[in-house]
Design a protein around this motif. Structure first.
Motif, PDB file in Angstrom:
ATOM      1  N   SER A  14      25.637  47.051  27.555  1.00  0.00           N
ATOM      2  CA  SER A  14      26.293  46.477  28.735  1.00  0.00           C
ATOM      3  C   SER A  14      27.269  45.369  28.343  1.00  0.00           C
ATOM      4  N   LEU A  15      26.932  44.597  27.318  1.00  0.00           N
ATOM      5  CA  LEU A  15      27.858  43.561  26.850  1.00  0.00           C
ATOM      6  C   LEU A  15      29.130  44.182  26.286  1.00  0.00           C
ATOM      7  N   LEU A  16      28.973  45.245  25.507  1.00  0.00           N
ATOM      8  CA  LEU A  16      30.150  45.916  24.945  1.00  0.00           C
ATOM      9  C   LEU A  16      31.016  46.535  26.037  1.00  0.00           C
ATOM     10  N   LYS A  26      40.418  44.607  33.854  1.00  0.00           N
ATOM     11  CA  LYS A  26      40.698  43.550  34.833  1.00  0.00           C
ATOM     12  C   LYS A  26      41.967  42.797  34.462  1.00  0.00           C
ATOM     13  N   ARG A  27      42.091  42.417  33.226  1.00  0.00           N
ATOM     14  CA  ARG A  27      43.224  41.592  32.806  1.00  0.00           C
ATOM     15  C   ARG A  27      44.528  42.373  32.648  1.00  0.00           C
ATOM     16  N   LEU A  28      44.451  43.573  32.099  1.00  0.00           N
ATOM     17  CA  LEU A  28      45.671  44.316  31.783  1.00  0.00           C
ATOM     18  C   LEU A  28      46.105  45.274  32.880  1.00  0.00           C
ATOM     19  N   VAL A  35      34.517  44.809  36.483  1.00  0.00           N
ATOM     20  CA  VAL A  35      33.790  43.593  36.112  1.00  0.00           C
ATOM     21  C   VAL A  35      32.761  43.261  37.184  1.00  0.00           C
ATOM     22  N   SER A  36      33.107  43.485  38.453  1.00  0.00           N
ATOM     23  CA  SER A  36      32.157  43.173  39.519  1.00  0.00           C
ATOM     24  C   SER A  36      30.971  44.137  39.542  1.00  0.00           C
ATOM     25  N   ILE A  37      31.101  45.281  38.894  1.00  0.00           N
ATOM     26  CA  ILE A  37      29.978  46.219  38.785  1.00  0.00           C
ATOM     27  C   ILE A  37      29.189  45.969  37.501  1.00  0.00           C
ATOM     28  N   ILE A  38      29.875  45.943  36.369  1.00  0.00           N
ATOM     29  CA  ILE A  38      29.203  45.821  35.076  1.00  0.00           C
ATOM     30  C   ILE A  38      28.681  44.409  34.840  1.00  0.00           C
ATOM     31  N   GLY A  39      29.377  43.405  35.358  1.00  0.00           N
ATOM     32  CA  GLY A  39      28.968  42.016  35.156  1.00  0.00           C
ATOM     33  C   GLY A  39      27.557  41.713  35.629  1.00  0.00           C
ATOM     34  N   HIS A  42      24.963  43.600  33.515  1.00  0.00           N
ATOM     35  CA  HIS A  42      24.763  42.933  32.231  1.00  0.00           C
ATOM     36  C   HIS A  42      23.955  41.642  32.405  1.00  0.00           C
ATOM     37  N   GLY A  43      24.259  40.877  33.436  1.00  0.00           N
ATOM     38  CA  GLY A  43      23.515  39.641  33.678  1.00  0.00           C
ATOM     39  C   GLY A  43      22.034  39.878  33.871  1.00  0.00           C
ATOM     40  N   GLY A  44      21.705  40.901  34.642  1.00  0.00           N
ATOM     41  CA  GLY A  44      20.301  41.243  34.852  1.00  0.00           C
ATOM     42  C   GLY A  44      19.619  41.694  33.574  1.00  0.00           C
ATOM     43  N   LEU A  45      20.312  42.506  32.793  1.00  0.00           N
ATOM     44  CA  LEU A  45      19.743  42.974  31.523  1.00  0.00           C
ATOM     45  C   LEU A  45      19.593  41.826  30.527  1.00  0.00           C
TER      46      LEU A  45
END
Length: 91
Positions: A14-16, A26-28, A35-39, A42-45
């Protein structure tokens, strides 16, 4: 202990995904929805991994030094994979 090994792989993946796919999109490409889905996933994991790591110190005899290394590894890309391979597989 099997759960900690499994969660370490999920947390590292999830971090990768967050660092190398979601954030660049998001940036490009101006696509913040990834990011709003994976973030949060990842935080929970990340939290679950570190809770399991702390519990493994008392339940499975993982040393405090190894737990600290695991915490630091969870902050680094590919760190959870290395931690699993080098340290968790010993237990």
């Amino acid at each position: 202990m099997k759960m900690l090994r499994f969660i370490s792989i999920l947390e590292g993946t999830s971090l990768l995904l967050l660092l190398f796919i979601a954030v660049p999109l998001k940036r490009l490409m101006d696509m913040p929805e990834y990011v709003s889905i994976i973030g949060p996933v990842h935080g929970g994991l990340f939290i679950l991994f570190n809770i399991l790591l702390a519990l493994s110190v008392s339940r499975y005899g993982v040393s405090s030094k190894h737990a600290l290394i695991g915490f630091v590894a969870s902050l680094l890309p590919f760190g959870s994979y290395v931690f699993k391979a080098k340290i968790l597989n010993k237990y």
